[in-house]
Scaffold this motif. Sequence first.
Motif, PDB file in Angstrom:
ATOM      1  N   ILE A  77       0.873  -1.162   0.000  1.00 38.25           N
ATOM      2  CA  ILE A  77       0.000   0.000   0.000  1.00 38.25           C
ATOM      3  C   ILE A  77       0.913   1.215   0.000  1.00 38.25           C
ATOM      4  N   ILE A  78       0.854   1.968  -1.080  1.00 36.73           N
ATOM      5  CA  ILE A  78       1.715   3.141  -1.242  1.00 36.73           C
ATOM      6  C   ILE A  78       0.874   4.383  -0.996  1.00 36.73           C
ATOM      7  N   ASN A  79       1.297   5.198  -0.053  1.00 38.02           N
ATOM      8  CA  ASN A  79       0.583   6.412   0.302  1.00 38.02           C
ATOM      9  C   ASN A  79       1.086   7.562  -0.579  1.00 38.02           C
ATOM     10  N   HIS A  80       0.198   8.074  -1.441  1.00 34.72           N
ATOM     11  CA  HIS A  80       0.545   9.174  -2.338  1.00 34.72           C
ATOM     12  C   HIS A  80       0.013  10.519  -1.841  1.00 34.72           C
ATOM     13  N   SER A  81      -0.487  10.582  -0.617  1.00 38.82           N
ATOM     14  CA  SER A  81      -1.130  11.810  -0.134  1.00 38.82           C
ATOM     15  C   SER A  81      -0.167  13.001  -0.092  1.00 38.82           C
ATOM     16  N   GLN A  82       1.099  12.759   0.140  1.00 35.86           N
ATOM     17  CA  GLN A  82       2.078  13.847   0.185  1.00 35.86           C
ATOM     18  C   GLN A  82       2.377  14.423  -1.185  1.00 35.86           C
ATOM     19  N   ASN A  83       1.979  13.687  -2.241  1.00 41.56           N
ATOM     20  CA  ASN A  83       2.248  14.133  -3.609  1.00 41.56           C
ATOM     21  C   ASN A  83       1.153  15.038  -4.163  1.00 41.56           C
ATOM     22  N   GLY A  84       0.130  15.323  -3.358  1.00 42.47           N
ATOM     23  CA  GLY A  84      -0.950  16.175  -3.821  1.00 42.47           C
ATOM     24  C   GLY A  84      -1.824  15.517  -4.874  1.00 42.47           C
ATOM     25  N   CYS A  85      -1.957  14.214  -4.810  1.00 39.33           N
ATOM     26  CA  CYS A  85      -2.759  13.474  -5.792  1.00 39.33           C
ATOM     27  C   CYS A  85      -4.246  13.702  -5.570  1.00 39.33           C
ATOM     28  N   GLU A  86      -5.036  13.344  -6.577  1.00 34.53           N
ATOM     29  CA  GLU A  86      -6.487  13.389  -6.461  1.00 34.53           C
ATOM     30  C   GLU A  86      -6.927  12.464  -5.335  1.00 34.53           C
ATOM     31  N   LYS A  87      -8.137  12.712  -4.785  1.00 35.06           N
ATOM     32  CA  LYS A  87      -8.630  11.899  -3.678  1.00 35.06           C
ATOM     33  C   LYS A  87      -8.689  10.421  -4.024  1.00 35.06           C
ATOM     34  N   ASP A  88      -9.070  10.090  -5.263  1.00 33.87           N
ATOM     35  CA  ASP A  88      -9.184   8.678  -5.623  1.00 33.87           C
ATOM     36  C   ASP A  88      -7.815   8.038  -5.894  1.00 33.87           C
ATOM     37  N   SER A  89      -6.746   8.797  -5.701  1.00 34.46           N
ATOM     38  CA  SER A  89      -5.389   8.263  -5.901  1.00 34.46           C
ATOM     39  C   SER A  89      -4.543   8.394  -4.636  1.00 34.46           C
ATOM     40  N   THR A  90      -5.179   8.525  -3.481  1.00 33.34           N
ATOM     41  CA  THR A  90      -4.442   8.682  -2.226  1.00 33.34           C
ATOM     42  C   THR A  90      -3.563   7.472  -1.956  1.00 33.34           C
ATOM     43  N   TYR A  91      -4.118   6.262  -2.170  1.00 29.76           N
ATOM     44  CA  TYR A  91      -3.368   5.031  -1.944  1.00 29.76           C
ATOM     45  C   TYR A  91      -3.320   4.206  -3.218  1.00 29.76           C
ATOM     46  N   GLU A  92      -2.184   3.599  -3.448  1.00 31.31           N
ATOM     47  CA  GLU A  92      -2.031   2.648  -4.544  1.00 31.31           C
ATOM     48  C   GLU A  92      -1.840   1.272  -3.927  1.00 31.31           C
ATOM     49  N   ILE A  93      -2.638   0.315  -4.370  1.00 29.70           N
ATOM     50  CA  ILE A  93      -2.563  -1.046  -3.866  1.00 29.70           C
ATOM     51  C   ILE A  93      -2.122  -1.943  -5.014  1.00 29.70           C
ATOM     52  N   ARG A  94      -1.079  -2.735  -4.771  1.00 33.01           N
ATOM     53  CA  ARG A  94      -0.604  -3.658  -5.809  1.00 33.01           C
ATOM     54  C   ARG A  94       0.073  -4.846  -5.141  1.00 33.01           C
ATOM     55  N   ASP A  95      -0.027  -5.983  -5.808  1.00 30.46           N
ATOM     56  CA  ASP A  95       0.617  -7.163  -5.237  1.00 30.46           C
ATOM     57  C   ASP A  95       2.102  -7.126  -5.557  1.00 30.46           C
ATOM     58  N   PHE A  96       2.868  -7.853  -4.768  1.00 28.28           N
ATOM     59  CA  PHE A  96       4.318  -7.842  -4.896  1.00 28.28           C
ATOM     60  C   PHE A  96       4.835  -8.621  -6.094  1.00 28.28           C
ATOM     61  N   GLU A  97       4.249  -9.769  -6.348  1.00 27.38           N
ATOM     62  CA  GLU A  97       4.899 -10.719  -7.213  1.00 27.38           C
ATOM     63  C   GLU A  97       4.648 -10.516  -8.703  1.00 27.38           C
ATOM     64  N   ASP A  98       3.427 -10.691  -9.134  1.00 26.59           N
ATOM     65  CA  ASP A  98       3.137 -10.758 -10.564  1.00 26.59           C
ATOM     66  C   ASP A  98       2.339  -9.582 -11.098  1.00 26.59           C
ATOM     67  N   ASP A  99       2.138  -8.560 -10.292  1.00 22.77           N
ATOM     68  CA  ASP A  99       1.313  -7.418 -10.690  1.00 22.77           C
ATOM     69  C   ASP A  99      -0.057  -7.892 -11.169  1.00 22.77           C
ATOM     70  N   ARG A 100      -0.626  -8.861 -10.439  1.00 21.09           N
ATOM     71  CA  ARG A 100      -1.945  -9.387 -10.783  1.00 21.09           C
ATOM     72  C   ARG A 100      -3.061  -8.443 -10.360  1.00 21.09           C
ATOM     73  N   VAL A 101      -2.816  -7.680  -9.301  1.00 24.89           N
ATOM     74  CA  VAL A 101      -3.823  -6.761  -8.771  1.00 24.89           C
ATOM     75  C   VAL A 101      -3.178  -5.390  -8.640  1.00 24.89           C
ATOM     76  N   ASN A 102      -3.868  -4.372  -9.161  1.00 23.54           N
ATOM     77  CA  ASN A 102      -3.354  -3.008  -9.065  1.00 23.54           C
ATOM     78  C   ASN A 102      -4.524  -2.042  -9.146  1.00 23.54           C
ATOM     79  N   PHE A 103      -4.605  -1.105  -8.198  1.00 25.05           N
ATOM     80  CA  PHE A 103      -5.639  -0.071  -8.239  1.00 25.05           C
ATOM     81  C   PHE A 103      -5.277   1.046  -7.270  1.00 25.05           C
ATOM     82  N   PHE A 104      -6.044   2.105  -7.334  1.00 27.68           N
ATOM     83  CA  PHE A 104      -5.896   3.256  -6.447  1.00 27.68           C
ATOM     84  C   PHE A 104      -7.196   3.421  -5.666  1.00 27.68           C
ATOM     85  N   CYS A 105      -7.110   4.055  -4.493  1.00 22.88           N
ATOM     86  CA  CYS A 105      -8.318   4.330  -3.715  1.00 22.88           C
ATOM     87  C   CYS A 105      -8.093   5.541  -2.821  1.00 22.88           C
TER      88      CYS A 105
END
Length: 102
Positions: A67-95
């Motif tokens: 879970i990557i916190n992008h709040s310090q980057n001034g991102c849009e609200k729907d991009s505050t957090y980026e969620i992605r799996d470690f291994e195969d990039d099977r799951v990726n989204f922002f919330c």
Amino acid sequence: MNIGQAEVFQGNKIEILEMILKNVDNQLELSWKIYFENAIFRITFYNVSRFRVGEWSIPLEVHGFEIINHSQNGCEKDSTYEIRDFEDDRVNFFCECFKMDE
């Protein structure tokens, strides 16, 4: 749930038993029922954007997600957090935010 609590999932085997994506008040809400360390949890992600799932299986097994916190980057609200799996990039989204229930 805060980022510190969520870090327990990083790098550990997780089975996503159920994945529900729905529209709530014109925003996407993603709910996962996961199996982790002999317990079942529900994690709900709110205001989801750029949702992508690569390879499907039942259950969908990932070896942790970050879970990557992008709040310090001034991102849009729907991009505050980026969620992605470690291994195969099977799951990726922002919330905007998320919560976990046991």
